[in-house]
Scaffold this motif. Structure first.
Motif, PDB file in Angstrom:
ATOM      1  N   VAL A   1       9.249   5.196   3.421  1.00 57.39           N
ATOM      2  CA  VAL A   1       8.394   5.957   2.514  1.00 57.39           C
ATOM      3  C   VAL A   1       7.516   6.843   3.384  1.00 57.39           C
ATOM      4  O   VAL A   1       6.674   6.348   4.143  1.00 57.39           O
ATOM      5  CB  VAL A   1       7.540   5.032   1.624  1.00 57.39           C
ATOM      6  CG1 VAL A   1       6.599   5.857   0.749  1.00 57.39           C
ATOM      7  CG2 VAL A   1       8.437   4.160   0.752  1.00 57.39           C
TER       8      VAL A   1
ATOM      9  N   ASP B   1       4.873   9.973   4.129  1.00 61.79           N
ATOM     10  CA  ASP B   1       3.723  10.717   3.613  1.00 61.79           C
ATOM     11  C   ASP B   1       3.878  12.201   3.952  1.00 61.79           C
ATOM     12  O   ASP B   1       3.851  12.588   5.115  1.00 61.79           O
ATOM     13  CB  ASP B   1       2.449  10.152   4.257  1.00 61.79           C
ATOM     14  CG  ASP B   1       1.168  10.753   3.691  1.00 61.79           C
ATOM     15  OD1 ASP B   1       1.231  11.832   3.077  1.00 61.79           O
ATOM     16  OD2 ASP B   1       0.101  10.141   3.888  1.00 61.79           O
TER      17      ASP B   1
ATOM     18  N   SER C   1       1.792  14.424   2.248  1.00 62.52           N
ATOM     19  CA  SER C   1       0.626  14.979   1.553  1.00 62.52           C
ATOM     20  C   SER C   1      -0.042  16.056   2.398  1.00 62.52           C
ATOM     21  O   SER C   1       0.254  16.228   3.578  1.00 62.52           O
ATOM     22  CB  SER C   1      -0.375  13.870   1.223  1.00 62.52           C
ATOM     23  OG  SER C   1      -0.852  13.268   2.417  1.00 62.52           O
TER      24      SER C   1
ATOM     25  N   TYR D   1       6.627  11.712  -0.567  1.00 61.95           N
ATOM     26  CA  TYR D   1       5.634  12.158  -1.534  1.00 61.95           C
ATOM     27  C   TYR D   1       4.722  13.177  -0.857  1.00 61.95           C
ATOM     28  O   TYR D   1       4.597  13.201   0.365  1.00 61.95           O
ATOM     29  CB  TYR D   1       4.810  10.988  -2.082  1.00 61.95           C
ATOM     30  CG  TYR D   1       3.979  10.239  -1.065  1.00 61.95           C
ATOM     31  CD1 TYR D   1       2.705  10.680  -0.708  1.00 61.95           C
ATOM     32  CD2 TYR D   1       4.451   9.076  -0.471  1.00 61.95           C
ATOM     33  CE1 TYR D   1       1.930   9.981   0.216  1.00 61.95           C
ATOM     34  CE2 TYR D   1       3.691   8.375   0.440  1.00 61.95           C
ATOM     35  CZ  TYR D   1       2.429   8.836   0.779  1.00 61.95           C
ATOM     36  OH  TYR D   1       1.671   8.138   1.702  1.00 61.95           O
TER      37      TYR D   1
ATOM     38  N   THR E   1      -1.734  12.067  -2.625  1.00 62.01           N
ATOM     39  CA  THR E   1      -1.155  10.884  -1.990  1.00 62.01           C
ATOM     40  C   THR E   1      -0.917   9.762  -3.001  1.00 62.01           C
ATOM     41  O   THR E   1      -1.703   8.814  -3.093  1.00 62.01           O
ATOM     42  CB  THR E   1      -2.084  10.385  -0.858  1.00 62.01           C
ATOM     43  OG1 THR E   1      -2.398  11.477   0.011  1.00 62.01           O
ATOM     44  CG2 THR E   1      -1.414   9.278  -0.052  1.00 62.01           C
TER      45      THR E   1
ATOM     46  N   LEU F   1       0.737   7.062  -2.979  1.00 59.69           N
ATOM     47  CA  LEU F   1       1.534   6.125  -2.166  1.00 59.69           C
ATOM     48  C   LEU F   1       1.911   4.867  -2.942  1.00 59.69           C
ATOM     49  O   LEU F   1       2.960   4.261  -2.679  1.00 59.69           O
ATOM     50  CB  LEU F   1       0.826   5.800  -0.855  1.00 59.69           C
ATOM     51  CG  LEU F   1      -0.478   5.009  -0.842  1.00 59.69           C
ATOM     52  CD1 LEU F   1      -0.245   3.517  -0.910  1.00 59.69           C
ATOM     53  CD2 LEU F   1      -1.268   5.355   0.419  1.00 59.69           C
ATOM     54  N   THR F   2       1.071   4.442  -3.896  1.00 57.44           N
ATOM     55  CA  THR F   2       1.404   3.245  -4.680  1.00 57.44           C
ATOM     56  C   THR F   2       2.672   3.485  -5.500  1.00 57.44           C
ATOM     57  O   THR F   2       3.585   2.649  -5.514  1.00 57.44           O
ATOM     58  CB  THR F   2       0.236   2.871  -5.607  1.00 57.44           C
ATOM     59  OG1 THR F   2      -0.948   2.702  -4.826  1.00 57.44           O
ATOM     60  CG2 THR F   2       0.537   1.578  -6.347  1.00 57.44           C
TER      61      THR F   2
ATOM     62  N   ALA G   1       4.959   5.655  -4.848  1.00 50.73           N
ATOM     63  CA  ALA G   1       6.079   5.824  -3.922  1.00 50.73           C
ATOM     64  C   ALA G   1       6.627   4.474  -3.459  1.00 50.73           C
ATOM     65  O   ALA G   1       7.847   4.279  -3.377  1.00 50.73           O
ATOM     66  CB  ALA G   1       5.642   6.663  -2.726  1.00 50.73           C
TER      67      ALA G   1
ATOM     68  N   LEU H   1       6.269   2.157   5.301  1.00 53.59           N
ATOM     69  CA  LEU H   1       5.415   3.246   4.846  1.00 53.59           C
ATOM     70  C   LEU H   1       4.755   3.910   6.049  1.00 53.59           C
ATOM     71  O   LEU H   1       4.102   3.243   6.846  1.00 53.59           O
ATOM     72  CB  LEU H   1       4.338   2.715   3.902  1.00 53.59           C
ATOM     73  CG  LEU H   1       3.190   3.677   3.556  1.00 53.59           C
ATOM     74  CD1 LEU H   1       3.699   4.876   2.750  1.00 53.59           C
ATOM     75  CD2 LEU H   1       2.082   2.933   2.789  1.00 53.59           C
TER      76      LEU H   1
ATOM     77  N   THR I   1       1.921   6.585   6.710  1.00 58.15           N
ATOM     78  CA  THR I   1       0.866   7.277   5.981  1.00 58.15           C
ATOM     79  C   THR I   1      -0.301   7.610   6.894  1.00 58.15           C
ATOM     80  O   THR I   1      -0.578   6.882   7.851  1.00 58.15           O
ATOM     81  CB  THR I   1       0.375   6.436   4.792  1.00 58.15           C
ATOM     82  OG1 THR I   1      -0.639   7.158   4.083  1.00 58.15           O
ATOM     83  CG2 THR I   1      -0.201   5.105   5.260  1.00 58.15           C
TER      84      THR I   1
ATOM     85  N   GLU J   1      -4.703   6.176  -0.848  1.00 64.32           N
ATOM     86  CA  GLU J   1      -4.213   6.533  -2.173  1.00 64.32           C
ATOM     87  C   GLU J   1      -5.199   7.500  -2.825  1.00 64.32           C
ATOM     88  O   GLU J   1      -6.402   7.249  -2.851  1.00 64.32           O
ATOM     89  CB  GLU J   1      -4.087   5.272  -3.022  1.00 64.32           C
ATOM     90  CG  GLU J   1      -3.938   5.490  -4.501  1.00 64.32           C
ATOM     91  CD  GLU J   1      -2.554   5.970  -4.886  1.00 64.32           C
ATOM     92  OE1 GLU J   1      -2.488   6.931  -5.680  1.00 64.32           O
ATOM     93  OE2 GLU J   1      -1.556   5.393  -4.418  1.00 64.32           O
TER      94      GLU J   1
ATOM     95  N   ALA K   1      -4.019   0.598   1.928  1.00 66.25           N
ATOM     96  CA  ALA K   1      -2.608   0.223   1.802  1.00 66.25           C
ATOM     97  C   ALA K   1      -2.205  -0.882   2.760  1.00 66.25           C
ATOM     98  O   ALA K   1      -1.112  -1.443   2.636  1.00 66.25           O
ATOM     99  CB  ALA K   1      -1.716   1.440   2.030  1.00 66.25           C
TER     100      ALA K   1
END
Length: 239
Positions: free
Chosen positions: A31, A33, A35, A76, A114, A116-117, A119, A138, A140, A144, A192
């Motif tokens: 996953v 990031d 953003s 995302y 973001t 992220l949850t 995603a 993840l 990141t 979030e 996270a």
């Protein structure tokens, strides 16, 4: 002799070196990031956008991981600024996915918020976490920002069959700007992190390109003992 000793130490810790011949038995989803903050530069001594080193790390690690593990990708953060509708399942776990992952991340243009949850939840659904084991990694650089509750999700995932979430915090900064003569917020941890803590995963903080390469190898590499592969890490933290 030194190489043999190093190999014995790695196996003793329960983590297979990247490139080892053992095939991972658990599928994984990365996953990533994308953003707007991944495009930041000049903030808290960032000399270039985070996305540059993130791409370099992916180009280095994925060709080493893909031969032994089926890997998929969720991203995302691309698209319109201030948008949370930007979670995309690029593809589910597949064999030899290195080139596809590298291509997708090279084309990613960081812009949005973001979520992220959401995603992580999408990645878990792709892995069918309620009926079979899997791994999520993840990557990141922040928190979030779309109203998700990662710690609540962590509890739900922990109640599934056997899903492990690893979280790599990449060049995470605090809320305030720090001048060169002020302490940097390098120890800030994203909320996270609870996704890793509650699912038995690893939280790894990465500041440099080398840190990020090592973190990706650590979290995506097979967890083994002898000839048997396992998904759960033998230990947490940076080796």
């Amino acid at each position: 002799m030194k190489a043999i000793l190093n190999a014995l130490v790695v196996v003793g810790l329960g983590i297979a070196p990247v490139g080892a011949q053992e095939a991972c038995t658990r599928d994984a989803m990365v996953v990533f990031d994308g953003s707007g903050s991944m495009a930041e530069m000049g903030f808290n001594l960032l000399d270039e956008p985070r996305i540059f080193d993130a791409r370099r790390a992916v180009r280095t690690v994925m060709p080493q991981v893909a031969p032994t593990r089926r890997v998929g990708l969720v991203t995302y953060g691309f698209g319109r600024r201030e948008s949370c509708a930007n979670v995309v399942v690029r593809f589910p776990p597949q064999q030899d996915a290195a080139n596809r992952i590298i291509s997708e991340i090279d084309r990613l243009q960081p812009a949005g918020e973001t979520p992220l949850t959401e995603a992580i939840a999408e990645a878990a659904r792709v892995l069918d976490y309620k009926s079979k084991p899997g791994e999520i990694v993840l990557v990141t650089d922040g928190k979030e920002t779309c109203g998700g509750a990662p710690c609540q999700l962590a509890g739900e995932l922990a109640a599934g069959t056997d899903l492990t979430v690893h979280v790599i915090g990449f060049r995470i900064r605090g809320e305030h700007f720090a001048w060169p003569d002020q302490p940097q917020d390098t120890l800030v941890e994203p909320v996270a992190r609870c996704l890793a803590d509650r699912t038995g995963g690893m939280y790894v903080q990465a500041e440099t390109l080398d840190d990020l390469i090592a973190a990706l190898r650590q979290t995506l590499g097979c967890q083994v003992f002898g000839k048997v592969t396992f998904g759960r890490p033998a230990m947490r933290g940076v080796l």
